[in-house]
Write a protein that holds these residues in place. Sequence first.
Motif, short mmCIF file in Angstrom:
data_model
loop_
_atom_site.label_atom_id
_atom_site.label_comp_id
_atom_site.label_asym_id
_atom_site.label_seq_id
_atom_site.Cartn_x
_atom_site.Cartn_y
_atom_site.Cartn_z
N ALA A 68 0.72 -1.31 -0.19
CA ALA A 68 0.22 -0.28 0.43
C ALA A 68 0.78 1.20 -0.38
CB ALA A 68 -1.33 -0.27 1.32
N GLN A 69 1.84 1.49 0.36
CA GLN A 69 2.72 2.43 0.20
C GLN A 69 3.96 2.35 -0.17
OE1 GLN A 69 2.04 4.34 4.39
NE2 GLN A 69 2.64 2.10 5.28
N PRO A 70 5.42 3.01 0.01
CA PRO A 70 6.18 2.50 0.24
C PRO A 70 7.30 2.32 1.13
CG PRO A 70 6.41 4.95 -0.75
CD PRO A 70 4.40 4.31 -0.24
N GLY A 78 11.60 -2.65 12.28
CA GLY A 78 10.16 -2.08 12.06
C GLY A 78 9.81 -2.05 11.00
N VAL A 79 8.99 -0.37 11.08
CA VAL A 79 8.40 -0.59 9.25
C VAL A 79 9.09 1.03 9.04
CG1 VAL A 79 6.59 -0.33 7.71
CG2 VAL A 79 7.20 -2.59 9.14
N THR A 80 9.63 1.42 7.82
CA THR A 80 9.95 2.34 7.18
C THR A 80 9.80 2.77 5.90
OG1 THR A 80 12.33 2.01 8.25
CG2 THR A 80 12.04 3.86 6.53
N VAL A 81 8.38 4.31 6.01
CA VAL A 81 7.54 4.70 4.83
C VAL A 81 8.25 5.71 4.36
CG1 VAL A 81 5.70 5.42 4.35
CG2 VAL A 81 5.81 4.00 5.99
#
Length: 103
Positions: A68-70, A78-81
């Motif tokens: 859904a997002q880069p 963790g997740v980085t957008v």
Amino acid sequence: MSYFKFRQNNSFGHFVGTPLVFVQANNAARANRIAQDNGIYFNGMADGVDCDCCGDRWYPVDDDDAQAQPSSYDYGGGVTVYRDGDNYVDYAGDNWSVKVIQK
């Protein structure tokens, strides 16, 4: 539209340009075409430009790779957008600029 993540394999032990590229597209086939239009290639070993033991520098994406997002998982879990031009630190601690191609 979804984002598709292309991560560069460091064929020959180094990266060429940024190792992390996201392409926004309706499906994987379109994302692969957009990626190729922007310098990403998928046949490096066959063409003799990538290392036979390291493998191809880039691999095509599948529809299952849509997100859904880069974004990407960090080494800490963790997740980085990302946005185009954001900083990306690879596993060796080297800094790169993320490329986000939006249509």
